[in-house]
Design a protein around this motif. Structure first.
Motif, PDB file in Angstrom:
ATOM      1  N   PRO A   2       0.830  -1.204   0.000  1.00 21.10           N
ATOM      2  CA  PRO A   2       0.000   0.000   0.000  1.00 21.10           C
ATOM      3  C   PRO A   2       0.866   1.256   0.000  1.00 21.10           C
ATOM      4  O   PRO A   2       1.940   1.296   0.616  1.00 21.10           O
ATOM      5  CB  PRO A   2      -0.795  -0.121   1.302  1.00 21.10           C
ATOM      6  N   ILE A  19      -9.060   0.661  -5.523  1.00 23.86           N
ATOM      7  CA  ILE A  19      -8.071  -0.257  -4.956  1.00 23.86           C
ATOM      8  C   ILE A  19      -8.765  -1.403  -4.220  1.00 23.86           C
ATOM      9  O   ILE A  19      -8.434  -2.584  -4.403  1.00 23.86           O
ATOM     10  CB  ILE A  19      -7.133   0.498  -3.991  1.00 23.86           C
ATOM     11  N   LEU A  20      -9.753  -1.060  -3.396  1.00 19.97           N
ATOM     12  CA  LEU A  20     -10.448  -2.083  -2.617  1.00 19.97           C
ATOM     13  C   LEU A  20     -11.300  -2.981  -3.501  1.00 19.97           C
ATOM     14  O   LEU A  20     -11.441  -4.183  -3.227  1.00 19.97           O
ATOM     15  CB  LEU A  20     -11.312  -1.426  -1.540  1.00 19.97           C
ATOM     16  N   HIS A  22     -10.542  -3.892  -6.545  1.00 20.30           N
ATOM     17  CA  HIS A  22      -9.600  -4.847  -7.138  1.00 20.30           C
ATOM     18  C   HIS A  22      -9.265  -5.945  -6.136  1.00 20.30           C
ATOM     19  O   HIS A  22      -9.238  -7.131  -6.483  1.00 20.30           O
ATOM     20  CB  HIS A  22      -8.331  -4.130  -7.578  1.00 20.30           C
ATOM     21  N   ARG A  23      -9.056  -5.552  -4.885  1.00 17.85           N
ATOM     22  CA  ARG A  23      -8.679  -6.541  -3.871  1.00 17.85           C
ATOM     23  C   ARG A  23      -9.806  -7.547  -3.628  1.00 17.85           C
ATOM     24  O   ARG A  23      -9.568  -8.755  -3.541  1.00 17.85           O
ATOM     25  CB  ARG A  23      -8.296  -5.841  -2.566  1.00 17.85           C
ATOM     26  N   CYS A  24     -11.045  -7.047  -3.537  1.00 16.17           N
ATOM     27  CA  CYS A  24     -12.127  -7.969  -3.164  1.00 16.17           C
ATOM     28  C   CYS A  24     -12.635  -8.795  -4.341  1.00 16.17           C
ATOM     29  O   CYS A  24     -13.314  -9.801  -4.128  1.00 16.17           O
ATOM     30  CB  CYS A  24     -13.278  -7.216  -2.491  1.00 16.17           C
ATOM     31  N   LYS A  26     -10.390  -9.602  -7.165  1.00 16.47           N
ATOM     32  CA  LYS A  26      -9.282 -10.292  -7.829  1.00 16.47           C
ATOM     33  C   LYS A  26      -8.345 -11.025  -6.869  1.00 16.47           C
ATOM     34  O   LYS A  26      -7.721 -12.013  -7.241  1.00 16.47           O
ATOM     35  CB  LYS A  26      -8.446  -9.293  -8.657  1.00 16.47           C
ATOM     36  N   GLU A  27      -8.233 -10.545  -5.643  1.00 17.18           N
ATOM     37  CA  GLU A  27      -7.249 -11.109  -4.730  1.00 17.18           C
ATOM     38  C   GLU A  27      -7.868 -11.924  -3.597  1.00 17.18           C
ATOM     39  O   GLU A  27      -7.287 -12.920  -3.163  1.00 17.18           O
ATOM     40  CB  GLU A  27      -6.394  -9.984  -4.127  1.00 17.18           C
ATOM     41  N   LEU A  28      -9.038 -11.500  -3.129  1.00 20.77           N
ATOM     42  CA  LEU A  28      -9.667 -12.159  -1.984  1.00 20.77           C
ATOM     43  C   LEU A  28     -10.814 -13.056  -2.434  1.00 20.77           C
ATOM     44  O   LEU A  28     -11.271 -12.976  -3.570  1.00 20.77           O
ATOM     45  CB  LEU A  28     -10.169 -11.109  -0.988  1.00 20.77           C
ATOM     46  N   MET A  34     -11.983  -7.986   5.344  1.00 21.87           N
ATOM     47  CA  MET A  34     -11.251  -6.827   4.838  1.00 21.87           C
ATOM     48  C   MET A  34     -10.472  -6.185   5.980  1.00 21.87           C
ATOM     49  O   MET A  34     -10.815  -6.340   7.164  1.00 21.87           O
ATOM     50  CB  MET A  34     -12.224  -5.819   4.238  1.00 21.87           C
TER      51      MET A  34
END
Length: 247
Positions: A2, A19-20, A22-24, A26-28, A34
């Motif tokens: 970050p 940003i969030l 993308h994280r939720c 693609k990544e999580l 969170m």
């Protein structure tokens, strides 16, 4: 890693939302926790108001869900249906999901009056009764309770019913399901449906009552219950064209 957000033409809450998101997505995985508001403030150098605005937007959009006293979690990703005629398996694969089916039972039984009328079965004749649990990427999405005319589709219950029945009807009986009459309504899950779908008794579900046809011949009468949080209907609605004004 970050990095602190900078002032730009894009507001900080929009930068953080992107940003969030993308994280939720693609990544999580659904159900993952969170980071806390304080952690996000520290990681990205923003105020609590900015964090709450970004998270609030993602909650409203269905990407995140807040649980009082526990935190903010990645929401289950609902399956989207374009309200067109396709098998469950086709819909799931079209969205990059892996469809699987658990056959709860498949047997010859006396159908209800509603099914007799829907399939045009002569009184006293039995029909195939097939009940299945449908899953996408291992998560239960629907319970399908279908009836099929045993004289029209002899030996259907001897086939692999964990695959698409529509495909089986096409391949083995040379009958393509080309149209359906369907009603959709909201209802509450009874104990059996709730247990199968992994939700609570009384939870809201979408209820489908469908008669599928090959030409004018009814092939299937099916009742289905879908989890509202894992299945959404989307459609295009067009207004009636108005005739142009005369000069």
């Amino acid at each position: 890693m970050p990095v602190h957000l900078r002032d730009s033409a894009v507001p900080k809450h929009e930068q953080l939302r992107a940003i969030l998101l993308h994280r939720c997505t693609k990544e999580l995985q659904p159900g993952d926790l969170m980071p806390s508001e304080r952690r996000l403030m520290e990681d990205y150098g923003v105020s609590r108001i900015t964090v709450r605005e970004a998270i609030g937007q993602l909650v409203n959009e269905g990407h995140l869900v807040r649980v009082r006293g526990k935190g903010t979690f990645v929401a289950s990703r609902p399956v989207q249906s374009r309200l067109h005629l396709a098998s469950f398996s086709e819909e799931m694969r079209a969205q990059g999901l892996r469809p699987t089916t658990v056959v709860l039972f498949a047997r010859l039984e006396e159908p209800s009056a509603a099914t007799v009328a829907a399939l045009g079965i002569d009184g006293g004749r039995k029909a195939y009764h097939i009940k299945r649990l449908r899953l996408a990427d291992g998560e239960p999405v629907s319970v399908d309770d279908g009836w099929y005319d045993a004289e029209v589709l002899p030996g259907l219950i001897d086939l692999d019913l964990s695959a698409s029945i529509y495909e089986a009807v096409s391949v083995h009986y040379d009958r393509t399901i080309d149209r359906a009459e369907q009603t959709v309504s909201a209802t509450a899950a009874d104990s059996e449906v709730a247990t199968l779908l992994g939700t609570k008794r009384g939870a809201p579900v979408l209820y489908f009552d469908r008669v599928s046809f090959h030409g004018d011949q009814p092939i299937e009468h099916c009742e289905s219950w879908y989890r509202c949080d894992r299945y959404q209907l989307s459609m295009e609605v067009q207004g009636q064209r108005r005739p142009g004004r005369r000069p």
